[in-house]
Structures are given as C-alpha cells and as structure tokens.
Scaffold this active site. Structure first.
Site, mmCIF file in Angstrom:
data_model
loop_
_atom_site.group_PDB
_atom_site.id
_atom_site.type_symbol
_atom_site.label_atom_id
_atom_site.label_comp_id
_atom_site.label_asym_id
_atom_site.label_seq_id
_atom_site.Cartn_x
_atom_site.Cartn_y
_atom_site.Cartn_z
ATOM 1 N N ASN A 181 -14.594 26.518 47.960
ATOM 2 C CA ASN A 181 -14.595 27.056 46.598
ATOM 3 C C ASN A 181 -15.837 27.934 46.428
ATOM 4 O O ASN A 181 -16.948 27.421 46.379
ATOM 5 C CB ASN A 181 -14.594 25.895 45.592
ATOM 6 C CG ASN A 181 -14.632 26.357 44.148
ATOM 7 O OD1 ASN A 181 -14.932 27.517 43.848
ATOM 8 N ND2 ASN A 181 -14.347 25.449 43.232
ATOM 9 N N CYS A 219 -15.706 30.182 37.795
ATOM 10 C CA CYS A 219 -14.657 30.620 38.729
ATOM 11 C C CYS A 219 -13.687 31.594 38.080
ATOM 12 O O CYS A 219 -12.927 32.264 38.768
ATOM 13 C CB CYS A 219 -13.900 29.411 39.238
ATOM 14 S SG CYS A 219 -14.993 28.149 39.872
ATOM 15 N N HIS A 251 -7.541 31.209 41.941
ATOM 16 C CA HIS A 251 -8.869 30.744 42.332
ATOM 17 C C HIS A 251 -8.699 29.610 43.331
ATOM 18 O O HIS A 251 -7.869 28.717 43.159
ATOM 19 C CB HIS A 251 -9.642 30.272 41.098
ATOM 20 C CG HIS A 251 -10.892 29.539 41.454
ATOM 21 N ND1 HIS A 251 -11.825 30.065 42.317
ATOM 22 C CD2 HIS A 251 -11.345 28.305 41.098
ATOM 23 C CE1 HIS A 251 -12.804 29.188 42.458
ATOM 24 N NE2 HIS A 251 -12.540 28.126 41.742
HETATM 25 N N1 ACO Z 1 -14.977 11.743 51.043
HETATM 26 C C1 ACO Z 1 -14.407 10.531 50.942
HETATM 27 N N2 ACO Z 1 -14.050 9.977 49.776
HETATM 28 C C2 ACO Z 1 -14.299 10.666 48.644
HETATM 29 C C3 ACO Z 1 -14.900 11.941 48.675
HETATM 30 C C4 ACO Z 1 -15.255 12.477 49.932
HETATM 31 N N3 ACO Z 1 -15.817 13.680 50.076
HETATM 32 N N4 ACO Z 1 -15.011 12.382 47.404
HETATM 33 C C5 ACO Z 1 -14.501 11.428 46.611
HETATM 34 N N5 ACO Z 1 -14.070 10.384 47.358
HETATM 35 C C6 ACO Z 1 -13.453 9.145 46.918
HETATM 36 C C7 ACO Z 1 -13.827 8.768 45.523
HETATM 37 O O1 ACO Z 1 -15.049 8.081 45.496
HETATM 38 C C8 ACO Z 1 -12.669 7.878 45.097
HETATM 39 O O2 ACO Z 1 -12.890 6.593 45.645
HETATM 40 P P1 ACO Z 1 -12.465 5.283 44.797
HETATM 41 O O3 ACO Z 1 -10.980 5.401 44.644
HETATM 42 O O4 ACO Z 1 -12.923 4.200 45.692
HETATM 43 O O5 ACO Z 1 -13.203 5.389 43.510
HETATM 44 C C9 ACO Z 1 -11.476 8.498 45.843
HETATM 45 O O6 ACO Z 1 -12.040 9.331 46.877
HETATM 46 C C10 ACO Z 1 -10.594 9.355 44.961
HETATM 47 O O7 ACO Z 1 -11.429 10.178 44.147
HETATM 48 P P2 ACO Z 1 -10.841 11.252 43.189
HETATM 49 O O8 ACO Z 1 -11.941 11.917 42.429
HETATM 50 O O9 ACO Z 1 -9.692 10.670 42.438
HETATM 51 O O10 ACO Z 1 -10.271 12.286 44.254
HETATM 52 P P3 ACO Z 1 -9.302 13.460 44.005
HETATM 53 O O11 ACO Z 1 -8.118 13.278 44.834
HETATM 54 O O12 ACO Z 1 -9.136 13.765 42.540
HETATM 55 O O13 ACO Z 1 -10.101 14.697 44.643
HETATM 56 C C11 ACO Z 1 -11.415 16.560 43.939
HETATM 57 C C12 ACO Z 1 -11.360 15.054 44.114
HETATM 58 C C13 ACO Z 1 -11.219 17.202 45.294
HETATM 59 C C14 ACO Z 1 -12.758 16.923 43.368
HETATM 60 C C15 ACO Z 1 -10.284 16.995 42.992
HETATM 61 O O14 ACO Z 1 -10.288 16.192 41.850
HETATM 62 C C16 ACO Z 1 -10.379 18.453 42.563
HETATM 63 O O15 ACO Z 1 -10.249 19.358 43.364
HETATM 64 N N6 ACO Z 1 -10.547 18.685 41.268
HETATM 65 C C17 ACO Z 1 -10.542 20.023 40.682
HETATM 66 C C18 ACO Z 1 -11.799 20.759 40.932
HETATM 67 C C19 ACO Z 1 -11.726 22.065 40.202
HETATM 68 O O16 ACO Z 1 -10.673 22.641 40.045
HETATM 69 N N7 ACO Z 1 -12.822 22.537 39.690
HETATM 70 C C20 ACO Z 1 -12.757 23.696 38.821
HETATM 71 C C21 ACO Z 1 -13.098 24.881 39.534
HETATM 72 S S1 ACO Z 1 -14.672 24.747 40.267
HETATM 73 C C22 ACO Z 1 -15.746 25.814 39.421
HETATM 74 O O17 ACO Z 1 -15.446 26.323 38.380
HETATM 75 C C23 ACO Z 1 -17.116 25.929 40.050
#
Ligand code: ACO
Length: 323
Positions: free
Chosen positions: A280, A110, A250
């Site tokens: 994304n 990214c 990004h």
């Molecule tokens: N629907 C419902 N529930 C979900 C989903 C979904 N799609 N995805 C995860 N959950 C659940 C998880 O299982 C977890 O459940 P649990 O508490 O029972 O274990 C709960 O939601 C919370 O999960 P988290 O991973 O803590 O969720 P978070 O709020 O952190 O969101 C996300 C996840 C969206 C991936 C976030 O962490 C994020 O955006 N991270 C950064 C991503 C990023 O910046 N990537 C770098 C760039 S990408 C690139 O370079 C290609």
C-alpha cells in the site's frame, strides 16, 4: 493525459524478511493470504517524498516530451510531505528546475491522487492553464510503526505522476465523484505531529507519530464504498460497466479489490493488481499501477479507465478517464 511516469525506490523488503523478525510474529503465508502483498519498496535513508515525487515527475515529463519550464502547476498528493511546510510541490518545483511554476500539496491519504487529478483537470477544462502535473507520492515507511504487525506488513514507498493538458472532447477526465465521511476519521490516523498533539518523547514512545488503523472497519467501509463511488462516476460519465476497459482501485488489500470487483461484476482481467509487488503506497498506488499496466501492454490510448481511491478520512473518490 499527456504523460505518465513513476518511481519505486531500489530497496525491496520481502515478506520473508518480516517473517525473520521473530518479535513481529508474522509469516509470509499470513501476509499473502490476508493482504495479497509479497514485497514492497522502501525509500533509502537519503530519500524523502520530494525525491520520489521528482523522479516520477521527470519520468512523466520525458514520456510527454514536455520541459519542466512549460509547467503551469504542480499538485502533489501526499500525507508524508518532507515536512509540514514548505509544500512538497515547492521542493519538487525547485528539483525539476521548473522556474516559478505554481504548486501546492493535497493531503487526503490514499484518496489524494484521484482528488488531485479532478482538481488539476478543472484548470485545464476552464482553459486557465495548459500544463498541470499531478503527482501522488508517499513515504509511509517513515510513519510506520515497525513493531505493529497489523500495519507494518502493509505499507511501501513510491511515486507516480501524470501530466494533464488540453485535448479533444471525450478525452481525458470524463467524470469524477468525491465524498468524505469524517465521522469515521478516527479509523485511520497519524495522531502526533499536527496542531492537536506534538511529538513529545512520551508521544513518540507510545508510537503516536505512526499510523494507527482500525483495519477491520476500514475494510468494511471500503468494500461498501468502492462500488457506490464507481457507479456514481460511471453514471456521471454516461458509461456502462461494459464500457470500462480497466479498473484501477487504490491498492490496500487484494481481498478489498476482489470483493469490490465482484460486487461490480467486473472480470478479473479488467482489474489492476499491483499490491503484490508494491504494498500500500497511499497516494502513489494508482499512478504506479497505471504505469505498471502500461509497461505490461494493458493500457492503450482510447481505453476507458475507472479509478477509485479510498482511505483516511474516510474519503472516497472515483473518476472515469479516456486515456
Ligand atoms: N501476521 C500475523 N497475524 C496478524 C498480523 C500479521 N501481520 N496482523 C494481524 N494479525 C492477527 C490479528 O492479531 C488477529 O489475531 P486474533 O484473531 O488472535 O486477534 C488476526 O490476525 C485477525 O486480525 P484482523 O485485523 O481481523 O485481520 P484482517 O483479516 O482484518 O486483516 C488488515 C487486517 C490486512 C489490516 C485488513 O483489515 C485490511 O486490509 N483493512 C483495510 C485497510 C485499508 O483499507 N486501509 C485504508 C487505506 S490505507 C491508507 O489510507 C493509508
């Protein structure tokens, strides 16, 4: 900046469609609340990254009024090349009909678009080249694990391009700041398909040919890293936050965008948000956002723009531009 163009595939995948896939156990409400994403575009069966990149490049060249034959260099930032080789830039060169134009790919997830922009600008600033096309293009849908709800709701496909050429002092790229933290490389990987691990039937069955992500830790690195990279780039350009007309980060998660903007004390009106409609799109997200903002009348010649890319690596790159 002589031109700008972008391309989004026709097919739109909505959150409602993901919610309808019961096995994913997700909802539109969760996806919007935790990521800000409502829909994303997906490449058609016959479309690969070089096709998306070519469409964006054609739009950009038309915008600039420059013919493909005038290009000196094509840099394609992508992590989803059509195949590991030949370089996507070679395929784009041929599809554009840009006879004999040089080019290569830049593989930095990214963050790739900002790094490609900084790279391309060096050739212009040294006077070595006059027309450098910088493309960010990715087809993440092809490396997405569609059974993993924690990643498959996030990604989309697309491409964006800018054309660089000589300008007046104080125009174009004013500064850049790049850094990698390879110790955090494990947080976002595509494990199989490189020289470490082949795509064997076992690897494919374990979805090792798809994106693996530790979202929570990446989130933390992004929210800390974006303001630091932004401040570094502004300092190098000798501009203050108040001088910035538009900040384009990004587009990975609306909560990352909001948290970073808040830390920099940027008003929401200055901050680009396209993640709701694009998801994304990796290297494509920032040029796509620039083109969308220009369509909305929010990007004008003379504007000072702050770009910040972050992602797999963990890599960060920020740049200040005068449009
Ligand atoms: N629907 C419902 N529930 C979900 C989903 C979904 N799609 N995805 C995860 N959950 C659940 C998880 O299982 C977890 O459940 P649990 O508490 O029972 O274990 C709960 O939601 C919370 O999960 P988290 O991973 O803590 O969720 P978070 O709020 O952190 O969101 C996300 C996840 C969206 C991936 C976030 O962490 C994020 O955006 N991270 C950064 C991503 C990023 O910046 N990537 C770098 C760039 S990408 C690139 O370079 C290609």
């Amino acid at each position: 900046m002589l031109g700008l163009g972008s391309y989004l595939p026709e097919r739109v995948l909505t959150n409602a469609e993901l919610e309808a896939r019961r096995e994913l156990d997700t909802t539109d409400e969760w996806i919007v609340r935790r990521t800000g994403i409502r829909e994303r575009h997906l490449a058609a069966e016959h479309e690969a990254t070089s096709d998306l990149a070519t469409r964006a490049a054609q739009a950009c060249l038309a915008d600039a009024g420059v013919a493909p034959a005038e290009l000196d260099l094509i840099i394609v930032a992508t992590v989803t090349p059509d195949m590991p080789f030949p370089a996507t830039a070679c395929l784009v060169q041929s599809k554009l009909g840009a006879d004999e134009t040089a080019g290569y790919d830049l593989l930095l997830g990214c963050t790739g678009f900002v790094s490609a922009l900084a790279t391309g600008a060096q050739f212009i600033q040294t006077g070595a080249l006059r027309r450098v096309l910088v493309i960010g293009a990715d087809t993440l849908s092809r490396v997405t694990d569609w059974t993993d709800r924690s990643t498959c709701v996030l990604f989309g496909d697309g491409a964006g391009a800018v054309l660089l050429g000589p300008g007046e002092p104080g125009e174009g790229l004013l500064s850049f700041a790049m850094s990698n933290n390879g110790a955090a490389a494990d947080l976002l990987t595509l494990p199989a398909g490189g020289s470490r691990l082949r795509v064997t039937p076992e690897a494919a069955a374990a979805h090792l040919d798809c994106i693996r992500m530790e979202g929570r830790e990446l989130f933390r690195l992004a929210v800390e890293g974006i303001p630091a990279a932004a401040q570094d780039a502004m300092r190098r350009a000798d501009v203050a936050p108040a001088d910035i007309d538009l900040m384009v980060m990004h587009q990975a998660n609306i909560r990352i965008i909001d948290a970073a903007a808040q830390r920099l004390a940027f008003e929401p009106e200055k901050v680009a948000v396209t993640i709701d409609a694009h998801g994304n799109t990796s290297a494509a997200s920032m040029p796509l956002a620039l083109d969308e903002l220009r369509r909305q009348g929010r990007l004008s010649p003379g504007d000072t723009i702050l770009l910040v890319g972050f992602g797999a690596g963990f890599a960060l790159a920020a740049a200040v531009l005068r449009w």
